[in-house]
Design a protein around this motif. Structure first.
Motif, mmCIF file in Angstrom:
data_model
loop_
_atom_site.group_PDB
_atom_site.id
_atom_site.type_symbol
_atom_site.label_atom_id
_atom_site.label_comp_id
_atom_site.label_asym_id
_atom_site.label_seq_id
_atom_site.Cartn_x
_atom_site.Cartn_y
_atom_site.Cartn_z
ATOM 1 N N PRO A 1 1.008 -1.225 0.000
ATOM 2 C CA PRO A 1 0.000 0.000 0.000
ATOM 3 C C PRO A 1 1.082 1.314 0.000
ATOM 4 O O PRO A 1 -1.380 -0.129 1.128
ATOM 5 N N MET A 7 -1.045 -0.769 0.012
ATOM 6 C CA MET A 7 -1.503 -0.696 1.400
ATOM 7 C C MET A 7 -0.810 -1.736 1.911
ATOM 8 O O MET A 7 -0.205 -2.371 1.794
ATOM 9 N N SER A 73 -3.236 1.342 -1.521
ATOM 10 C CA SER A 73 -3.812 0.086 -2.006
ATOM 11 C C SER A 73 -2.771 -1.008 -1.851
ATOM 12 O O SER A 73 -1.572 -0.744 -1.763
ATOM 13 N N SER A 74 -3.234 -2.246 -1.813
ATOM 14 C CA SER A 74 -2.338 -3.375 -1.594
ATOM 15 C C SER A 74 -1.256 -3.423 -2.669
ATOM 16 O O SER A 74 -1.559 -3.438 -3.862
ATOM 17 N N HIS A 110 -8.111 -7.285 0.970
ATOM 18 C CA HIS A 110 -7.353 -6.036 0.852
ATOM 19 C C HIS A 110 -7.851 -5.193 -0.314
ATOM 20 O O HIS A 110 -7.817 -3.960 -0.257
ATOM 21 N N SER A 114 -9.008 -1.414 0.077
ATOM 22 C CA SER A 114 -8.412 -0.350 -0.735
ATOM 23 C C SER A 114 -9.491 0.530 -1.360
ATOM 24 O O SER A 114 -9.350 1.764 -1.422
ATOM 25 N N CYS A 117 -10.626 2.944 1.168
ATOM 26 C CA CYS A 117 -9.679 4.058 1.333
ATOM 27 C C CYS A 117 -9.923 5.123 0.263
ATOM 28 O O CYS A 117 -9.939 6.326 0.553
ATOM 29 N N GLY A 309 -11.706 0.170 5.361
ATOM 30 C CA GLY A 309 -10.823 1.016 4.556
ATOM 31 C C GLY A 309 -11.078 2.488 4.796
ATOM 32 O O GLY A 309 -10.141 3.282 4.905
#
Length: 378
Positions: A1, A7, A73-74, A110, A114, A117, A309
Motif C-alpha cells: 500500500p 496498502m 492500495s495493496s 485487501h 483499498s 480508502c 478502509g
C-alpha cells in the motif's frame, strides 16, 4: 500500500540489502532522467494540491477521482476503476480484478479495503469542493456508489484531513520511539472508528511485543511461500524510471533504499530477501513505534471491508495532520492459519481482524506514484 503504499503491503526488500547503497555496480547504468519525466518531477505533480476553484461538471468529477487515487492500495496496485455519472450527481468505485493479488489476498479482502480508502478520500475532497458525498455498498453492482449533493452554507469545508491528503504516505522506516499524547491518541481513535468498524490501540510495550511475535510468524510463513514471493517481486519497482513507466507498485526508494537498475534488483532480491533479514527489520521498526493499531469490522464481508478502509484512511489522514507516520504490518491477518491465534492474542477471539498498522513520528520518505486519471476511468 507514500505509501505506497499500502496498502497494504509493506515489503521493503532493499532494507535487507544495505550493501547496495555502497556498491558501484548498483549505480552503474543509472543515467539521469529527463527533468520533466524524472521521478522527482512526476512525484511532485502526482502529490500536488489540486485546484480549489472554478471546477464543475466533468472537470470536478475528474479532480475528485484524482484525489481518490491518492489513497493507499495493496502493493500499490491501484485496484480500482471509477465511473462518472453524466450529470455529475454520482461517482461509482469499482474493483479492478485485473490488479488483484491472489497470493497475498486470495479472498480480495485487501482489494475491497483499498476501495474503501479511495472512497474516504473522495468524501474529504467532495467536502472541500462544497459537496456532500455518501458512499454506500451496492451489492447488486459489486461496487461503491457515491451520490453527490451540494452542501448548505458554508459551501466548502477544506478540513485538516483533506489538507493532509497530499502529504499522507505509508512510511516504511524507523520512527523515533516516542509516545504520543493522550489527546493525539484520542483523535486517532475517533478518526478510525465508525458504527461498522472499530479500532484497537496498543501502546504498552508488552502488547507491542506480542504483536511483533505474530508479525514474525506471519512473515516467516509468507516468505516460505514461493507464490507470495513471486507476486511481491512482480510489484517492486527498483528505480525511479521503472516507477514512472508503470505508475504503480512498491518503489524501493520509498522504503529508504537506493535506486538501482532493475537487473541488479532482480538478482539481489533472490540473494538477500531472507526471513531473518526481514524479521530483524520488522523487530527494529515495531520497537521504534509509538504503538500498534488493529482495525476490525463488525462482519467479514465486502461492505464491512470497505468500511474498514474508510476508517483506516481517516486514521491515516488524521495522523498525517498531526505529523504522525504509519505503515502496515498485515502479515498476522494475511496468513489464514495465523489470523485466529493473533485475534485471540489481542482480545478479538472469534472476530476477523482486518488491518494491523504501526504508528509514530518519523522522517518523510520518497512518494509512490499513481496512474493518470484517464487510466482509471470507465
Amino acid at each position: 500500500p507514500s505509501d505506497t503504499e499500502i496498502m497494504i503491503t509493506r515489503r521493503q526488500f532493499a532494507a535487507s540489502t544495505p550493501w547496495l547503497a555502497a556498491t558501484p555496480l548498483a549505480l552503474a547504468g543509472c543515467a539521469p532522467e529527463p527533468a520533466a519525466d524524472g521521478y522527482e518531477a512526476v512525484a511532485e505533480r502526482t502529490w500536488q494540491q489540486g485546484a480549489m476553484a472554478d471546477l464543475n461538471g466533468v472537470a470536478l468529477g475528474r479532480e475528485l477521482v484524482r484525489c481518490a487515487t491518492l489513497a493507499p492500495s495493496s502493493h500499490n496496485t491501484q485496484c480500482w476503476k471509477f465511473a462518472l455519472d453524466a450529470d455529475g450527481r454520482s461517482i461509482s468505485i469499482l474493483p479492478d480484478l485485473a490488479r488483484r493479488c491472489p497470493a497475498v489476498d486470495p479472498d480480495d479482502h485487501h482489494l475491497f479495503v483499498s476501495l474503501g480508502c479511495a472512497a474516504e478520500n473522495l468524501v474529504q475532497a467532495a467536502l472541500a469542493h462544497g459537496l456532500n458525498a455518501e458512499p454506500r455498498w451496492d451489492v447488486a453492482q459489486g461496487a461503491i456508489s457515491v451520490p453527490l449533493s451540494p452542501l448548505p452554507n458554508p459551501p466548502a469545508q477544506a478540513s485538516p484531513l483533506f489538507k493532509a491528503m497530499a502529504e499522507r504516505q505509508c512510511t516504511r522506516g524507523d520512527y523515533d520511539n516516542q509516545p504520543l499524547s493522550v489527546q493525539e491518541l484520542g483523535l486517532l481513535e475517533r478518526a478510525g472508528t465508525s458504527r461498522g468498524a472499530r479500532l484497537l490501540l496498543l501502546t504498552e510495550r508488552p502488547a507491542i511485543e506480542r504483536v511483533l511475535d505474530w508479525v514474525v510468524q506471519g512473515n516467516t510463513a509468507q516468505m516460505a511461500d514461493a507464490a507470495f514471493v513471486k507476486e511481491l517481486k512482480s510489484w517492486i519497482r527498483f528505480n525511479g524510471a521503472e516507477a514512472v513507466r508503470t505508475g504503480d507498485g512498491l518503489y524501493s526508494a520509498a522504503s529508504g533504499n537506493p535506486s538501482i537498475p532493475t537487473w541488479v534488483g532482480d538478482l539481489a532480491f533472490g540473494w538477500f530477501f531472507t526471513p531473518k533479514g526481514e524479521n530483524d527489520k520488522y523487530a527494529r521498526q515495531i520497537r521504534s513505534s509509538a504503538g500498534i493499531a488493529v482495525f476490525v469490522g463488525q462482519a467479514a464481508d465486502k461492505a464491512h471491508w470497505v468500511e474498514v478502509g474508510r476508517c483506516y484512511e481517516r486514521f491515516a489522514l488524521q495522523a498525517t495532520a498531526l505529523g504522525i507516520r504509519n505503515a502496515f504490518l498485515n502479515q498476522p491477518v494475511e496468513v489464514a492459519s495465523v489470523r485466529p491465534q493473533f485475534a485471540a492474542a489481542v482480545g478479538l477471539a472469534g472476530q476477523r481482524p482486518d488491518l494491523v498498522v504501526r504508528f509514530g513520528r518519523g522522517p518523510t520518505l520518497p512518494r509512490s506514484l499513481r496512474q493518470p486519471v484517464q487510466a482509471v476511468l470507465v
